[in-house]
Write an enzyme that holds these catalytic residues in place. Structure first.
Site, mmCIF file in Angstrom:
data_model
loop_
_atom_site.group_PDB
_atom_site.id
_atom_site.type_symbol
_atom_site.label_atom_id
_atom_site.label_comp_id
_atom_site.label_asym_id
_atom_site.label_seq_id
_atom_site.Cartn_x
_atom_site.Cartn_y
_atom_site.Cartn_z
ATOM 1 C CG LEU A 10 -2.171 -0.813 1.231
ATOM 2 C CD1 LEU A 10 -2.853 -0.749 2.592
ATOM 3 C CD2 LEU A 10 -3.138 -0.359 0.141
ATOM 4 C CG ASP A 11 0.875 4.009 -3.237
ATOM 5 O OD1 ASP A 11 1.829 3.263 -3.517
ATOM 6 O OD2 ASP A 11 0.031 4.390 -4.074
ATOM 7 N N PRO A 12 2.283 4.904 0.968
ATOM 8 C CG PRO A 12 4.435 5.761 1.296
ATOM 9 C CD PRO A 12 3.544 5.154 0.240
#
Length: 302
Positions: A46-48
């Protein structure tokens, strides 16, 4: 003299509700520390800035990571119209702007082109490799390589809400390798208004969903406490969508030694898993009328 392995043998899955502002790797490290575990990995980055389901495998469960990484996943996300960014989300620099805003009818009419089997160009800031180098690493140096379109199956893409003219909320179910940010970018281009992801949340991944999730506050509060292990799901929970072969004692011994066992009634090249007395033995594939183990589970002492 061999080095003593750090941490203890923990086997199973922790389903984490990732908050914004953390990388997936940082969350794995946090969970590994909290459980004092020797080995851990996640099944889908998951992206930050994104939130939601992050499935973290421990010990022998890491051998089942591909089962979750390859499984369908569901997302709820908000697209902000009127701007294209370098990252295709709100974290990037604005590249271009538009005053156009699509209505709900136009948005709904555009969605069929993004469902079924499609080709998708990944974002410039992504983990896709170009000549062995990650695209995001090239982006940091100012390079903008041509990324090849990749096949993606999108089984569902629905407009859920339109809070205001500038934003629209969607839910999507897609296969492995899908980029929600690319969907937002391409929808904005198709509608002639530009667009990027303003908010992204993963709802489920394969057999795991957010009803099974532990939040970061609970993870930190229970760090080092035996109660945290109650949050773990068993290794075989990742195998729920695969056929199971129940073995007797002699077959179990054969599998542990890497031999095949009978697998009657399963089609050729069917992926399956084997167990004995409720304990997972191996993950593998059926070839002919036999089950051939590819990953054998070994539950050793701490």
């Amino acid at each position: 003299m061999s080095r003593r392995k750090q941490g203890r043998a923990v086997h199973g899955w922790l389903i984490l509700d990732k908050p914004p502002g953390f990388t997936s790797a940082a969350m794995v490290a946090k969970a590994k520390w909290a459980l004092g575990a020797r080995k851990a990995g996640h099944a889908g980055t998951l992206d930050p800035a994104a939130t939601g389901l992050l499935a973290i495998a421990f010990g022998e469960a890491t051998k089942t990571v591909p089962c979750i990484a390859d499984a369908p996943k569901a997302y709820r996300f908000t697209v902000r119209w009127g701007a294209a960014t370098t990252t295709d989300d709100a974290e990037g620099t604005v590249l271009a702007e538009s005053d156009a805003r699509p209505n709900a009818e136009a948005i709904s009419a555009a969605l069929p082109a993004f469902t079924g089997d499609i080709l998708q160009v990944p974002p410039q800031v992504s983990a896709v490799k170009v000549d062995g180098v990650r695209a995001y690493a090239l982006a940091r140096t100012g390079e903008t390589p041509d990324l090849a379109p990749r096949p993606l199956h999108v089984s569902r893409l629905d407009l859920i809400a339109r809070p205001d003219p500038d934003t629209a909320v969607f839910e999507m179910v897609c296969g492995k390798g899908g980029y929600v940010r690319a969907i937002a970018r391409d929808l904005g281009d198709a509608l002639g208004c530009l667009g990027h992801v303003a908010d992204l949340r993963r709802l489920w991944s394969g057999p795991f969903d957010l009803t099974q999730a532990t939040d970061l506050a609970t993870l930190e509060r229970l760090a080092g406490h035996p109660d945290l292990e109650a949050c773990l799901r068993p290794l075989d929970s990742a195998l729920a969508d695969l056929p199971q072969i129940v073995c007797d004692a002699s077959e179990a011994l054969a599998l542990r030694n890497g031999a095949t066992v009978p697998a009657l009634g399963l089609a050729l090249n069917t992926r399956a898993w084997a167990s004995h007395d409720g304990t997972p033995l191996a993950l593998g594939i059926c070839t002919g009328a036999v089950f051939r183990p590819e990953r054998v589970f070994v539950f050793g002492p701490d």
